[in-house]
Design an enzyme around this catalytic site. Structure first.
Site, PDB file in Angstrom:
ATOM      1  CD  GLU A 213      -2.640   1.241   2.544  1.00 46.07           C
ATOM      2  OE1 GLU A 213      -3.360   2.327   2.665  1.00 46.07           O
ATOM      3  OE2 GLU A 213      -2.415   0.300   3.540  1.00 46.07           O
ATOM      4  NE  ARG A 434       4.189  -8.672  11.525  1.00 42.56           N
ATOM      5  CZ  ARG A 434       3.420  -7.441  11.502  1.00 42.56           C
ATOM      6  NH1 ARG A 434       2.248  -7.446  11.940  1.00 42.56           N
ATOM      7  NH2 ARG A 434       4.126  -6.403  11.238  1.00 42.56           N
ATOM      8  CE  LYS A 444       2.470   0.726   5.596  1.00 39.20           C
ATOM      9  NZ  LYS A 444       1.854   0.678   4.246  1.00 39.20           N
TER      10      LYS A 444
END
Length: 718
Positions: A213, A434, A444
């Protein structure tokens, strides 16, 4: 003798036709001699964007399949007659079959299928470079090849098999190109990481995607996702990697972030075969949402956010869940207009009210946002959510395997529901853990808060886990790739220690980092050296004792030298010490401060050279700087600590309660004169002080700034 060199990591749709036509030339004329070789690279000539190189006997060079095919056409005209123009046309048309997403090649494939009706060859009644060009592109394009194997286009499939079966030299040629991919596949285990995870249906082609993104900079967690998708697509299966920007939220996205992501991927050596944008598919996504609404599988809802969260949590149906299809469509059109009424509404998928998996409880799939989009401008006022857009675009772009972090596991049934409800092709999903690190935030939203509040310098702050941050700290790309690939696609969730990360980096920088000397300014000690030459002088010494390729540096010698206070305090009267790069000396006199509060402070030393002494027998081996014979360079040595103090923050922890009040440490120092020649981004070692990256090079009147590179042994938990 002519030679053909092929970049074996390049897109085979671009290289295979050239390999095939050279093999055909040798089959057609025994006098033709062409040596074929492979290089394990993406491109032979990056500046020319070339993955091929044919050097003919007259030393002329051709650099792409089209030129090589046309060259063959010119030299083997017999038997082609008036059809030569058609052959040339199909060689050009083959380029339309190179793109690695089905949407782009579907039209050209359908045209080819229609053309091959009642035909055995693309042109005429015998094999020509037209067949070789088209066949080679299709065989090299994993997406097109998968469609052919499924028999989706009868005429193309028939022709494809006929060409292969009637030309026995084709299969060995293809195998020779694939053999290099197989060699890399055999080496798929990266120092213990297990990549043999049995991804299904890889024989039909592998297309992966990395969907960032553009609302921030890539961090190390994103790097793992990008590198794993790249590894499976390019290294393990010779497939296709698509970088797709998930640009569905105009409130957060900026072109600055998009450009930075492209740069960071290139920096990591990741070269997507195609770059796309979810915004390229806004029209198709809109139509798919309308389809769901018309089929009664979605509804428009104006429930307030807090109420919706409460209802989803407790399994309560929305009051709008069973309104008519007509009303749902009308609300969606109001959303599309971005009207005052429309912004109140969203669209939700009609999955379940009380599924035990709360991700399946009627998730929002479309929102109204009148803000302009950085790519589409004012055209759209409605935007799909990631959970709606991702599976649809994955299916449309021909993604075969969606590799994503394990946090999405609860949403995998949701992903598949979207595809089934819209009757779209399913995509195989593989979850991997992750990458988490102790005392590190990868959220983020929280990282953005740190930037906006001024708690850090910016997204490239050396204390940040962004690619730019760790690069600025001194991490090399080779070390970053090794460390991440070593973790592999495992599903085991662990909190990694940064010491392992930086220890990997040390392996790469230690053999190539030139050695220099720095002395901390604070309370540094001036020592006189008896036995030294009266006039200062310099000698050439290797920049690295074990790497002569780095060249030499000037080492200055004088009868007065500077020594670190910590070293001076460790000396004993008449102790024999070693002055590194000079020889042994005996401490004849030590002068201490007269300040009763700091009697241990050394204010002066007198040393006597003893160059015949054995350096192996001394306890103290110290660095020093001559005060004459060179220009001493002012430097600022900067070290860092973690931004947060707790190894792992829990969900209910308040980040502000665990912020580290002291994360920045500056030391003013003087360095040897060779440091004046260093450039930004150079990595060196100040002997006995550590490794440093040059963040700002020295300019007269402006000190150099050096960032300390952790090695996994420092005391600040790094």
């Amino acid at each position: 003798m002519a030679s053909l060199t092929i970049a074996s990591k390049a897109n085979q749709a671009e290289t295979l036709p050239a390999l095939l036509v050279t093999e055909y030339a040798k089959q057609s004329d025994p006098n033709v001699k062409i040596n074929t070789g492979f290089k394990d690279v993406d491109q032979l000539s990056p500046e020319k964007n070339s993955s091929l190189e044919l050097i003919s006997t007259d030393e002329s060079t051709l650099g792409n399949s089209r030129d090589i095919l046309l060259n063959f056409l010119e030299n083997f005209k017999s038997g082609q007659g008036e059809s030569q123009g058609l052959v040339r046309e199909w060689i050009d048309r083959a380029a339309a079959l190179v793109p690695t997403d089905f949407k782009s090649v579907e039209g050209p494939l359908l045209e080819l299928d229609a053309h091959l009706t009642l035909r055995s060859y693309v042109v005429g009644y015998t094999l020509t470079p037209a067949d070789i060009a088209v066949w080679g592109v299709l065989r090299g394009n994993k997406i097109a090849y998968a469609a052919i194997k499924k028999g989706a286009m009868l005429n193309v499939t028939r022709w494809f098999k006929f060409i292969e079966e009637t030309n026995s030299w084709i299969a060995p040629a293809v195998q020779s190109l694939n053999a290099h991919a197989q060699e890399r596949k055999v080496a798929k285990s990266k120092e213990g990481a297990n990549y043999d995870i049995a991804l299904p249906e890889t024989d039909k082609g592998v297309v992966t995607r990395f969907p960032p993104e553009p609302s921030g900079y890539l961090h190390i967690g994103h790097a793992k996702a990008a590198l794993l998708n790249d590894y499976f697509a390019h290294e393990m299966y010779q497939g296709t990697l698509i970088c797709r920007f998930d640009d569905t939220n105009p409130s957060k996205e900026r072109e600055e972030f998009q450009d930075a992501i492209v740069e960071d991927l290139a920096l990591m050596g990741i070269k997507p075969d195609k770059t796309s944008y979810t915004s390229d598919y806004f029209q198709e996504l809109y139509e798919q949402c309308v389809k769901l609404l018309k089929s009664g599988k979605a509804y428009s809802d104006d429930t307030e956010r807090e109420t919706m969260q409460h209802e989803r949590m407790h399994g309560i149906a929305s009051k709008r869940r069973d309104v008519t299809i007509e009303e749902n469509l009308a609300r969606f059109e109001e959303m599309k207009k971005g009207s005052e009424e429309g912004v109140r509404w969203c669209v939700r998928a009609k999955m379940s009210v009380d599924n035990l998996n709360k991700a399946m409880r009627d998730p929002v799939i479309y929102r109204c946002n009148p803000q302009a989009h950085h790519r589409t401008g004012e055209k759209w006022k409605i935007y799909p959510t990631y959970d709606f857009a991702c599976p649809i675009v994955d299916s449309m772009e021909g993604i075969t395997h969606a590799l994503r972090t394990i946090e999405y596991r609860d949403r995998n049934p949701q992903y598949n529901w979207m595809l089934d409800a819209l009757e779209l092709r399913r995509v195989h999903i593989w979850d991997f853990a992750r990458m988490n690190f102790i005392r590190t935030l990868l959220s983020k939203r929280k990282l953005t808060k740190f930037v906006e509040s001024g708690f850090v310098w910016g997204w490239d702050d050396p204390r940040f886990p962004t690619i730019r941050g760790i690069r600025r700290r001194g991490m090399t790309i080779d070390a970053l790739r090794e460390f991440i690939l070593k973790q592999g696609p495992s599903r085991n969730i662990v909190n990694l220690d940064w010491t392992l990360f930086w220890a990997t980096n040390k392996k790469y920088i230690d053999p190539v980092a030139p050695r220099h000397t720095a002395v901390a300014k604070e309370n540094m000690v001036t020592a006189t050296v008896k036995g030294a030459r009266e006039a200062p002088y310099t000698e050439d010494k290797p920049k690295h004792g074990k790497n002569p390729e780095l060249g030499n540096k000037k080492v200055a010698y004088s009868s007065e030298i500077l020594i670190d206070q910590a070293d001076a305090q460790a000396f004993a009267q008449d102790e024999e010490i070693t002055l590194m790069s000079w020889g042994n000396a005996i401490v004849r006199s030590i002068t201490h401060s007269l300040n009763p509060l700091n009697r241990s402070l050394v204010t002066g030393l007198e040393l006597e050279l003893h160059l015949q002494g054995d350096v192996k027998k001394t306890k103290q081996k110290i660095t020093w700087l001559a005060t004459a014979g060179q220009e001493l360079i002012p430097v600022e040595l900067v070290d860092f600590d973690h931004l947060i103090t707790k190894d792992k923050l829990e969900e209910d922890d308040n980040v502000d309660d665990f912020l580290n009040p002291k994360t920045l440490f500056r030391t003013e120092a003087l360095a040897d004169g060779n440091v004046a020649d260093l450039k930004e981004d150079d990595i060196i070692q100040f002997e006995r002080k550590g490794y440093f990256r040059v963040d700002r090079a020295f300019k007269h009147g402006e000190k150099a700034v050096m960032f300390c590179i952790p090695t996994g042994k420092e005391g600040k938990g790094k």
